[in-house]
Each structure stands twice: as C-alpha cells, then as structure tokens.
Design an enzyme around this catalytic site. Sequence first.
Site, PDB file in Angstrom:
ATOM      1  N   HIS A 123       0.809  -1.224   0.000  1.00  0.00           N
ATOM      2  CA  HIS A 123       0.000   0.000   0.000  1.00  0.00           C
ATOM      3  C   HIS A 123       0.840   1.269   0.000  1.00  0.00           C
ATOM      4  O   HIS A 123       0.557   2.195   0.776  1.00  0.00           O
ATOM      5  CB  HIS A 123      -0.911   0.021   1.231  1.00  0.00           C
ATOM      6  CG  HIS A 123      -1.843  -1.146   1.336  1.00  0.00           C
ATOM      7  ND1 HIS A 123      -2.343  -1.610   2.532  1.00  0.00           N
ATOM      8  CD2 HIS A 123      -2.384  -1.942   0.377  1.00  0.00           C
ATOM      9  CE1 HIS A 123      -3.147  -2.640   2.318  1.00  0.00           C
ATOM     10  NE2 HIS A 123      -3.171  -2.870   1.019  1.00  0.00           N
TER      11      HIS A 123
HETATM   12  C1  FAD Z   1      -0.164  -7.358  -4.714  1.00  0.00           C
HETATM   13  C2  FAD Z   1      -1.052  -6.243  -4.254  1.00  0.00           C
HETATM   14  C3  FAD Z   1      -2.131  -6.516  -3.421  1.00  0.00           C
HETATM   15  C4  FAD Z   1      -2.960  -5.494  -2.985  1.00  0.00           C
HETATM   16  N1  FAD Z   1      -4.094  -5.775  -2.300  1.00  0.00           N
HETATM   17  C5  FAD Z   1      -4.996  -4.792  -2.028  1.00  0.00           C
HETATM   18  C6  FAD Z   1      -6.283  -5.080  -1.525  1.00  0.00           C
HETATM   19  O1  FAD Z   1      -6.666  -6.241  -1.360  1.00  0.00           O
HETATM   20  N2  FAD Z   1      -7.122  -4.040  -1.245  1.00  0.00           N
HETATM   21  C7  FAD Z   1      -6.756  -2.745  -1.428  1.00  0.00           C
HETATM   22  O2  FAD Z   1      -7.537  -1.844  -1.107  1.00  0.00           O
HETATM   23  N3  FAD Z   1      -5.539  -2.438  -1.941  1.00  0.00           N
HETATM   24  C8  FAD Z   1      -4.684  -3.433  -2.306  1.00  0.00           C
HETATM   25  N4  FAD Z   1      -3.499  -3.135  -2.900  1.00  0.00           N
HETATM   26  C9  FAD Z   1      -3.172  -1.719  -3.101  1.00  0.00           C
HETATM   27  C10 FAD Z   1      -3.997  -1.050  -4.200  1.00  0.00           C
HETATM   28  O3  FAD Z   1      -4.216  -1.933  -5.260  1.00  0.00           O
HETATM   29  C11 FAD Z   1      -3.242   0.209  -4.624  1.00  0.00           C
HETATM   30  O4  FAD Z   1      -3.235   1.119  -3.530  1.00  0.00           O
HETATM   31  C12 FAD Z   1      -3.859   0.915  -5.806  1.00  0.00           C
HETATM   32  O5  FAD Z   1      -3.992   0.052  -6.896  1.00  0.00           O
HETATM   33  C13 FAD Z   1      -2.969   2.098  -6.196  1.00  0.00           C
HETATM   34  O6  FAD Z   1      -3.528   2.717  -7.313  1.00  0.00           O
HETATM   35  P1  FAD Z   1      -2.655   3.693  -8.217  1.00  0.00           P
HETATM   36  O7  FAD Z   1      -3.532   4.135  -9.317  1.00  0.00           O
HETATM   37  O8  FAD Z   1      -2.023   4.697  -7.343  1.00  0.00           O
HETATM   38  O9  FAD Z   1      -1.463   2.790  -8.773  1.00  0.00           O
HETATM   39  P2  FAD Z   1      -1.537   1.445  -9.608  1.00  0.00           P
HETATM   40  O10 FAD Z   1      -2.884   0.834  -9.522  1.00  0.00           O
HETATM   41  O11 FAD Z   1      -0.364   0.636  -9.188  1.00  0.00           O
HETATM   42  O12 FAD Z   1      -1.378   1.927 -11.106  1.00  0.00           O
HETATM   43  C14 FAD Z   1      -0.219   2.508 -11.615  1.00  0.00           C
HETATM   44  C15 FAD Z   1      -0.083   2.036 -13.046  1.00  0.00           C
HETATM   45  O13 FAD Z   1       0.852   2.880 -13.720  1.00  0.00           O
HETATM   46  C16 FAD Z   1       1.635   2.093 -14.572  1.00  0.00           C
HETATM   47  N5  FAD Z   1       2.891   2.824 -14.804  1.00  0.00           N
HETATM   48  C17 FAD Z   1       3.904   3.017 -13.938  1.00  0.00           C
HETATM   49  N6  FAD Z   1       4.862   3.756 -14.508  1.00  0.00           N
HETATM   50  C18 FAD Z   1       4.451   4.041 -15.756  1.00  0.00           C
HETATM   51  C19 FAD Z   1       5.017   4.770 -16.831  1.00  0.00           C
HETATM   52  N7  FAD Z   1       6.201   5.374 -16.722  1.00  0.00           N
HETATM   53  N8  FAD Z   1       4.338   4.829 -17.993  1.00  0.00           N
HETATM   54  C20 FAD Z   1       3.111   4.236 -18.120  1.00  0.00           C
HETATM   55  N9  FAD Z   1       2.536   3.525 -17.130  1.00  0.00           N
HETATM   56  C21 FAD Z   1       3.189   3.449 -15.949  1.00  0.00           C
HETATM   57  C22 FAD Z   1       1.811   0.784 -13.826  1.00  0.00           C
HETATM   58  O14 FAD Z   1       2.143  -0.260 -14.709  1.00  0.00           O
HETATM   59  C23 FAD Z   1       0.460   0.617 -13.166  1.00  0.00           C
HETATM   60  O15 FAD Z   1      -0.428  -0.175 -13.918  1.00  0.00           O
HETATM   61  C24 FAD Z   1      -2.670  -4.145  -3.368  1.00  0.00           C
HETATM   62  C25 FAD Z   1      -1.589  -3.869  -4.210  1.00  0.00           C
HETATM   63  C26 FAD Z   1      -0.792  -4.906  -4.667  1.00  0.00           C
HETATM   64  C27 FAD Z   1       0.360  -4.582  -5.576  1.00  0.00           C
END
Ligand code: FAD
Length: 550
Positions: free
Chosen positions: A473
């Site tokens: 997280h």
């Molecule tokens: C294994 C795992 C289990 C989890 N379990 C839970 C759960 O059960 N419940 C819960 O609430 N939260 C959970 N989380 C946390 C939750 O999923 C994250 O907090 C949330 O997805 C974050 O969202 P975000 O949009 O900030 O980033 P992300 O969802 O990580 O999205 C970022 C995206 O940007 C892309 N990216 C990165 N750099 C670049 C670039 N330079 N160019 C283009 N694309 C790029 C990545 O590939 C990724 O797909 C979990 C996370 C993981 C990894």
Amino acid sequence: MKGFDYIVVGGGSAGCIVAARLVKESNARVLLLEAGSGDYHPVLKMPAGYMKYLASDKYLTMHQTQPQPQLDGRGVIVPQAKVLGGGSTVNAMVYMRGHRQDYAEWNRALRHTGVDWSWEALLPHFTAIEDNDHLGAPSHGVGGPLKVSHLGHFSPLSRAWVKTMQALGIPYTPDFNTGNPFGVGFMQHTIDWRTRKRCSVVDAFIAPLRDDSRLVIETEAQVEEILFEGTEARGVRYRRHGVTHHAEASKETILAAGAYQTPKLLMLSGVGPQDHLAERGIALRHHLPGVGRNLQDHYEVPVVATTRGAFGYYGQDRGWPMIKAGIEYLLFKTGPVTTTGVETCAFFDPLDFSATPTIQMFCVPTVYLDRDVMGRDPGHGVTINSLLLRPKATGRVTLRDAHPASLPVIDTQIFGHPDDLARTLAGFHFARGVIAASPIADMIEQEIFPGAEVTGDEAIAAHCKRMVKTGYHPVGTCRMGHEQDPMAVVTADLRVRGLEKLRVVDASIMPNIISGNTNAAVMAVAHRAADLIAGRERVVEETPCVEVAL
Ligand SMILES: Cc1cc2nc3c(=O)[nH]c(=O)nc-3n(C[C@H](O)[C@H](O)[C@H](O)COP(=O)(O)OP(=O)(O)OC[C@H]3O[C@@H](n4cnc5c(N)ncnc54)[C@H](O)[C@@H]3O)c2cc1C
C-alpha cells in the site's frame, strides 16, 4: 505528434477512472498510457489467481527496498502492479475505506483550505463508484460501476478465527466501511457476485467504453518524460515496442503511475529536489523538495502455525484439487476459486480496545510469507498477520540514475521509528494468543514461525525484522499540502505546484496513509479528481474543519 485533450500516464486504479470519466462525462479525447500489458488472461479474472500473480513478475514489478539497517540489512520485496487496471487487476480485492479520522488529517495537512477531503466530502464518491450486493444507503452505493460483495467461499479456519476473536473481546462487525472499522468480520471485496469474477477498474470503467473512439489506450507504453514549454506541461514522450513516440495534451497531463513511479517520472522530467536531480545529471525544471518524500506503507508480521488437517487452501493450486476446484468454478461459480484466501480481518488496538484501531489483523488460511523468507514448504497451515495501520516512520523514493528503464531507489524505513516496532510487537503477542484460544486452537498443531520457543521482546523483534512484509500500500510520495508547506507537491485540487496543466491523481497524493487497504481510497480520489479537472467541483477558499474525537 498525436494530439489529445488529456493524457493520463498509468492505467491503474486511479488512471482508468480519471480517463473513463473525462471521456464519458466531459466528452474529452483522452490518451491512456499503461506500461504493462492488457488484462486479457482469464486467470486475471479469477479471485484465486491472486496468489499466482504474487508469485510471478508477469503483472507485477518486483521492486526491492534498499538494504534497511534497522532490519539488519534486509531489503524487502515491495511489488507494484504492471498491467492495465494496475493494483485493481492483481490485488487481493479487499474493499476497505479506512477511518474517518484519516481524512480529517488530510484536511489538517491542507490547513482546511482549498478542497474539503473529509470523510463526509469523499463519501459521495465512494458510493457513486459502488454497486454493493447487500449494503445500501447511507454508507454504500448501489447501481455504480464497481461490484462490491463478499467472497464466494470461506475456509473453516477463517470462520473459526472470527469466532475466536469475538471470544477474546473484539465485537463482530458486518461492515468495516462506515467510518470506524473497529471489530472483526468478513471483508467486502471487489468481486461480481453474479459471475464470481474479479471486478477491476477496467471491468467497471473502461469496458463500457471499449468502442468509444474518444478513448485511446496504449498498453506496453512506458512514459519516459513529461514535456514542457516553460512551466506548462504539453504532453509526454513514451516508448512502445522499441519505438519512441510523442503525444500532446492541449488541456492537461495527468500522472497516475502509482506511488513509486509517479515521483520517478516527475524527477526524470526535472521536477523534484534540486540537489538530487543535480547528482543524477538531470536539468532542473522546477525545484520541489517533497517529490519522493513522505513514503508510507503498511507493514505486517506473521505468526504461522501448522494445522491438524486440511482446513485451509494448501495444495489447492496444483494437481487433482486444482482440477476439481476449476470444474466446480466453471460449472457452479462456487468453491475455492471464488476466494483470494484473504477473507477476514479485525481492526483494534491490542493494548486498549476502546482506542482508535492501530492494527489490522488478517487470518490467511495458508502459509503466506514473502519469497525471500519462505524457508520450506510447511504443508497445511494458517498465518495471522498483524499490520500496523499508521506507521510513524516515513521513507523516500529517489532515482537510481537518469535512465527511464531503471527502477527507482526505495527506502521504506520500516520500523524506523521505535513506536512502530513497539505497536507491531503488541499485535504479534495478541496474534500468538489467538491461535492458542478456542475455537481455533482445536485446529492448530503447532506454531512454526517464529516457534513457541521464541519468547522475549528481543527475540520476537528479531523475528519481526526478518519476516516483516509490505501490505502493498505505498502512498504519499507527492503529497497534498497547503501553500506555505515547502514539502507539498500538489495543491488541494491535485495540481503540481509551480507548474501548469499538470496533476497527480493516484496514491501518491495522500498526506497520510489511511487505516485500511488503499484501493478504495485511491478510487475515490480519482473519481473526485475527474470532477476537479472538469471544473464540476468548485474550489473554495476555506473548508469546514471536520474533526472526530476518538
Ligand atoms: C499485490 C497487491 C495486493 C494489494 N491488495 C490490495 C487489496 O486487497 N485491497 C486494497 O484496497 N488495496 C490493495 N493493494 C493496493 C492497491 O491496489 C493500490 O493502492 C492501488 O492500486 C494504487 O492505485 P494507483 O492508481 O495509485 O497505482 P496502480 O494501480 O499501481 O497503477 C499505476 C499504473 O501505472 C503504470 N505505470 C507506472 N509507470 C508508468 C510509466 N512510466 N508509464 C506508463 N505507465 C506506468 C503501472 O504499470 C500501473 O499499472 C494491493 C496492491 C498490490 C500490488
């Protein structure tokens, strides 16, 4: 050069929601760039696929922290999603909103100016996103795009654990998502109760727009730099299948690459701490010392025991049990394939049940450890994890070098504050007591990690340091803050300070981590960000101070 109204960098939990809403509700032309692949593989739709994704780097980037001196030099694996849908496609699907006090602290970080980020202000966004199968107003949404329900299967160990926790004084709660999650129970998940498939942000927000020409999605597209004209963001440079492309955004460039990659991209583009950029040979565009600072995450430590029989999920992922479970799922949408294995939890303070919860405790009906510490195949077992909800130590994300392909340097500072280890130890002692209490004790054979012979705070602290793992997280590395706060990266309406036409909308913006799994909060932030970007929400000078005394 391709031209769009908006470019969204990162097709994860936040990026997909912002992109879809800008297309659907603002009639905008949007380019969504995602570094990972599409989410086509059928296993990405199956709840039980979770443990499989975790074991492979196909859909996850396996970041590893710097060796942590306070963990006796251990570098901890801290994976993040790399696939369309981001975390929502590969996570454990837990749907958890945290404590209302967390959001009061966001407002405090903003000195209650700009945009109201209180629980009350975010609740309409939580509910607008949600289609809950059995909970409704005022706390829950029905009819939204994101399916929320319970898992389709609970192991006997999960059921026994919930009863044991009640026997130990933690009350049962049917709903962790009303603003104070205190209690024990079965968690809600982002699962479609009709199909028993996972429901990611792609399923909820992107799939309905698949044939809409206003939304262009490019996967396997790694954004390498934000392009500027003076202080105005004009678009991005990205690399796809070995070819460099440029794209222009006439309105805004929106960063949603997650808490490790968003600060990395800002720094690669010359936005960040002046000294650090100079060290890496990157020309300064804008000095923002807070970029990459304030890294927060949840960290958990296990007590692992073997069980007297097959009460959990050991061995269900191979051979005849896997075939049998697969057939049951295909024919009836029931059985172990309809669970991630992370079914129950409890929120409480082990030292004072009347206080604000400090620990989220999970019962995982199998042996659930990081690959760097998993010594042997222990057979049937159960893992009780104590996760510290609001660590006091904060870490940092910096650049390894100036190459876009290099992973950032992650220094988490796990247990870097003495209170963090002390609270974790309190959780550990409680967890150990749980497996010795009825009714779960009847199923337990013996504690194997750290083992009943390991006693005393010093020895248990050593176990915590050796076994601590991320809750996945990470947040906070481009945090919101008020105008006089030198370490704030974005304003209350998520604009990057000192620059124009550039926003951050992902987990990075949280001033403090919330007391629960982070996906629901990220989705609510992104849902609201689309309103802020479209000007649907008025930004006021001062917001009421919503504080809750606990
Ligand atoms: C294994 C795992 C289990 C989890 N379990 C839970 C759960 O059960 N419940 C819960 O609430 N939260 C959970 N989380 C946390 C939750 O999923 C994250 O907090 C949330 O997805 C974050 O969202 P975000 O949009 O900030 O980033 P992300 O969802 O990580 O999205 C970022 C995206 O940007 C892309 N990216 C990165 N750099 C670049 C670039 N330079 N160019 C283009 N694309 C790029 C990545 O590939 C990724 O797909 C979990 C996370 C993981 C990894």
